[in-house]
Design an enzyme around this catalytic site. Structure first.
Site, PDB file in Angstrom:
ATOM      1  N   LYS A  97       3.546  40.674  77.006  1.00  7.55           N
ATOM      2  CA  LYS A  97       2.898  40.920  75.716  1.00  7.55           C
ATOM      3  C   LYS A  97       1.811  39.897  75.379  1.00  7.55           C
ATOM      4  CE  LYS A  97       5.429  44.514  74.278  1.00  7.55           C
ATOM      5  NZ  LYS A  97       6.772  44.396  74.762  1.00  7.55           N
ATOM      6  N   GLU A 119       3.532  45.288  64.664  1.00 10.32           N
ATOM      7  CA  GLU A 119       4.863  45.888  64.692  1.00 10.32           C
ATOM      8  C   GLU A 119       5.592  45.271  65.881  1.00 10.32           C
ATOM      9  OE1 GLU A 119       2.290  47.081  66.252  1.00 10.32           O
ATOM     10  OE2 GLU A 119       3.190  47.191  68.246  1.00 10.32           O
ATOM     11  N   SER A 386       8.644  42.740  83.715  1.00  6.88           N
ATOM     12  CA  SER A 386       7.827  42.575  82.501  1.00  6.88           C
ATOM     13  C   SER A 386       8.270  41.431  81.600  1.00  6.88           C
ATOM     14  CB  SER A 386       7.826  43.886  81.713  1.00  6.88           C
ATOM     15  OG  SER A 386       9.145  44.331  81.458  1.00  6.88           O
TER      16      SER A 386
HETATM   17  C1  LIG Z   1       7.789  45.360  74.941  1.00  4.56           C
HETATM   18  C2  LIG Z   1       8.387  45.285  76.269  1.00  4.56           C
HETATM   19  C3  LIG Z   1       8.419  46.400  77.122  1.00  4.56           C
HETATM   20  C4  LIG Z   1       7.967  47.772  76.718  1.00  4.56           C
HETATM   21  O1  LIG Z   1       6.645  47.868  76.309  1.00  4.56           O
HETATM   22  P1  LIG Z   1       5.514  48.477  77.245  1.00  4.56           P
HETATM   23  O2  LIG Z   1       4.341  48.568  76.338  1.00  4.56           O
HETATM   24  O3  LIG Z   1       5.997  49.799  77.722  1.00  4.56           O
HETATM   25  O4  LIG Z   1       5.308  47.525  78.343  1.00  4.56           O
HETATM   26  C5  LIG Z   1       8.892  46.236  78.408  1.00  4.56           C
HETATM   27  N1  LIG Z   1       9.378  45.040  78.828  1.00  4.56           N
HETATM   28  C6  LIG Z   1       9.393  43.957  78.019  1.00  4.56           C
HETATM   29  C7  LIG Z   1       9.952  42.686  78.543  1.00  4.56           C
HETATM   30  C8  LIG Z   1       8.902  44.049  76.719  1.00  4.56           C
HETATM   31  O5  LIG Z   1       8.941  42.967  75.934  1.00  4.56           O
END
Ligand SMILES: *Cc1c(COP(=O)(O)O)cnc(C)c1O
Length: 402
Positions: A97, A119, A386
């Site tokens: 993010k 948000e 992620s």
């Molecule tokens: C917010 C988040 C997601 C999901 O959001 P995307 O916009 O689909 O990437 C996935 N993994 C993590 C660790 C997140 O914080």
């Protein structure tokens, strides 16, 4: 706010469209603001000073480039494809993010906005936004559903410590969708002074394009790193899909490389009935939600369905419009992994590689666990990790009886 309609005549050729998807379905009061945002965003592309500052912050502050790590023990155990993990979990604040929050934060400052709203679902985007606002000296208000505030309490406390105001949302399902509705309401009221820093590849144009561009760095790095390490491209790239920002970031550079499979993993939740999951391509139909035309989980009357996932970040009734187009064209494949497979994947990765993935990312790991064994040992599988799992320790302790 969460109305679902079918556009009479979606035009595929307009900017902000991905095939028939995307667009700009917002109240009249926001149209001028979105047009201004698009213009200002486009101007930053040729602004060398802006680009240099973003690059420096991504490098020195966020920790880019992130490693592409060969998971040798996991590869050996599964006995198939060579598994690499793209370590977005190692970034400052713990998830991808921050890539987008830094870009948009600099844009907010360049536009002279002193107040930023956002948000958040799992709280990672809220934390990234609160962090960037602290760094740039901007006021920050984050909207978060009450359900998410309870299950991601640590992130609520982090945001407050960083100086942000966290506003609980008690309407609807009290999760991400309702937080977005509340943030949009705030933006309508305060649009002249306020920048809306949206956290995923969602919403009205230009957000899906802009957020994708800020996350594109993930796949640019993967490509460079895998060519250096292995001298060839991966057979597949796997990423979890909430709104779709980490996935589109991990896919984008590979879209023209037809031999690379692109696999998005949605939340299968706890069952296949409407309300038990957040798998938009398994039961969703095209419709408009929160400014964009994409797949939406809805009932026969067009009411937005409830969703469920053990991971707050995947718990959303719609999906970024570019994924809808990639799905329909067949260029990317979308599958679902359920809550229990994600929990198993957390344990497996923790004990095999010493890495605690976020519950969202664990959905992508679960898919790798499923498909790697049947793949050729020469094939390369890249999993976009992620985020890190620290924020999920409360849920993990309860679910796994730690
Ligand atoms: C917010 C988040 C997601 C999901 O959001 P995307 O916009 O689909 O990437 C996935 N993994 C993590 C660790 C997140 O914080």
């Amino acid at each position: 706010m969460a109305s679902v309609i079918l556009p009479a005549n979606p035009s595929p050729s307009r900017p902000g469209r991905f095939g028939v998807y995307g667009g700009r379905y917002v109240p009249e009061t926001l149209v001028a603001a979105l047009v201004e945002l698009e213009r200002e965003y486009e101007a930053t592309k040729a602004d060398a000073e802006f680009q240099a500052e973003l690059h420096t912050l991504l490098h020195d502050y966020a920790g880019r480039p992130t490693p592409l790590y060969f998971a040798s023990r996991l590869t050996q155990q599964l006995g198939g494809a060579r598994i690499y993990l793209k370590r977005e979990d190692l970034l400052h604040t713990g998830a991808h993010k921050i890539n987008n929050a830094l870009g948009q934060g600099l844009l907010a400052r360049r536009m002279g906005k002193k107040r930023v709203i956002a948000e958040t679902g799992a709280g990672q985007h809220g934390v990234a936004t609160a962090t960037v606002c602290a760094l740039l000296g901007l006021e920050c208000v984050v909207y978060m559903g009450d359900v998410d505030m309870a299950r991601q309490e640590l992130n609520v406390q982090r945001m407050r410590l960083l100086g942000a105001e966290v506003r609980g949302v008690s309407s609807g399902s009290r999760t991400l969708k309702d937080a977005i509705s509340e943030a949009m309401r705030d933006w309508v009221t305060n649009v002249r002074t306020t920048y809306y820093l949206l956290g995923s590849a969602l919403g009205a144009h230009p957000y899906p394009t802009m957020v994708r561009d800020y996350q594109h760095v993930i796949s640019k790095e993967i490509k460079e790193q895998i060519l250096e390490k292995e001298g060839r491209l991966p057979a597949a790239v796997i990423a979890c899909v909430g709104g779709g920002s980490n996935a589109i970031g991990a896919f984008y550079e590979f879209i023209p490389e037809r031999q690379v499979r692109l696999i998005g993993v949605e939340a299968g939740g706890c069952g296949s009935e409407l309300g038990q999951h957040a798998a938009r391509f398994r039961g969703g139909v095209p419709g408009v939600l929160q400014g964009t035309f994409s797949y939406v989980l809805q009932d026969e009357d067009g009411q937005i369905a409830m969703t469920h996932s053990v991971s707050a970040g995947l718990d959303y009734a719609s999906i970024g419009p570019e994924h809808a187009a990639l799905h329909d064209s067949g260029r990317a494949e979308y599958v679902a992994q359920d809550d229990s497979a994600a929990l198993d994947a957390v344990v497996r990765l923790a004990r095999t590689e010493g890495i605690l993935p976020a519950l969202e990312s664990a959905h992508a790991v679960a898919e790798a666990l499923k498909i790697a064994p049947a793949m050729n040992p020469r094939d390369i599988l890249v999993v976009n990790l992620s985020g890190r799992g620290d924020k999920d320790m409360g849920i993990l302790a309860r679910e796994l009886k730690l």
